[in-house]
Design an enzyme around this catalytic site. Sequence first.
Site: not given
Ligand code: IPM
Ligand code: MN
Length: 347
Positions: A135, A185, A218, A242, A246
């Site tokens: 990032y 990785k 992975d 990130d 999720d």
């Molecule tokens: C998160 C989000 C952000 C990230 C996006 C919205 C830029 O997905 O906080 O997980 O990737 O950090």
């Molecule tokens: Mn995210």
Amino acid sequence: MKTYAIALIPGDGIGPDVTEAAWAVIEAAGKGSGFALNGTRFPWSCAFHKETGAMMPADGIKTLEKFDAILLGAVGWPAEVPDALSLHGLLLPIRKGFTQYANVRPHRLLPGIDGPLKRTEFDILCIRENTEGEYSGAGGRVHQGTSDEVAVETAVFTRTGVERILRFGFDQARKRRGKLVSVTKSNAQKHSMVFWDEVTQLVATDYPDVETTSYHVDALAARMVMAPESLDVVVASNLFGDILTDLGAAIQGGLGFAASANVNPDRSAPSMFEPVHGSAPDIAHLGIANPIAAIWSGAMMLEHLGEADAAARVMAALEATTSRGIGTIPGKERTGAITAAVLSHLS
Ligand code: IPM
Ligand code: MN
Ligand code: NAD
């Protein structure tokens, strides 16, 4: 009475709904614990961008500096403002500008929630690097729109950045079950991830009491599904973290349950607390957003402010709510009903 100054950035979509829910709960928790929260709301969002041409004013970061903490809902309304513009105009500059280098994301099931794995015994703390890596924002495009077009996005890993996030992770592991997984990785990324592995090994020598393992990202993704109970603290780069969080949200029942803290561990600037999820355009305005992730993030904020008792009472209220089957099935109750249930269980 002790009063904390909190900046509220509700943002877009379901952001305002879940922020107000979290605010109501943590304000009430504060009252019960003898401190006050003084909230200042900032309308910075994609709607603000439509009006002003920017996601926040030019001095937005300066304005936030004086607050004790920031509570954020969600940013993004891609139908009106391109995501790359909205996120690089508000959320990401706050994380970077305030050196909130540790993005702390807990993944465990609240009582009453099965999760898709139908197993309950995991408790993972993901520590995501939050200021550099993939990032970094370094890169560019040339020959745009032609067949010679080139797009470069350079991941930047500094010794300072990698070492400090690993140390933060090791300190967390020491306070928990003494196990740390470093996400790598290095089989494919022969510069940055080999460097990450070397720094992991170096920092690990200062933590001989912590069991350290490196997994390729992975393989770790598979492990989070197949054997989540084997994981304690997981330290990952910005993008790996990130994606893995999720996945962590999914195994804890969904994005409506995943909380996060963007922490400036040196306390040289405010930290920011926000749910892992986004603005959820698909359910925005329906009033059914799950506020639990935002409320949990609020509890993390109270903990960071040093109000551990209030934080524990918020978590206990969340657990009392979900253990009675409220807020456990997406869309079953409205945001307000879940929030009211949490408030009713606040001791
Ligand atoms: C998160 C989000 C952000 C990230 C996006 C919205 C830029 O997905 O906080 O997980 O990737 O950090
Ligand atoms: Mn995210
Ligand atoms: P999202 O997290 O907004 O939604 C993904 C899915 O999860 C959707 O089906 C949504 O309805 C569901 N969901 C999310 N939160 C929920 C909740 N509290 N209760 C019930 N269901 C919930 O991800 P997306 O759709 O990829 O992104 C939408 C927008 O949000 C984009 O602009 C994106 O860039 C942005 N975003 C912002 C943040 C942030 O501000 N921290 C995080 C992620 C995405």
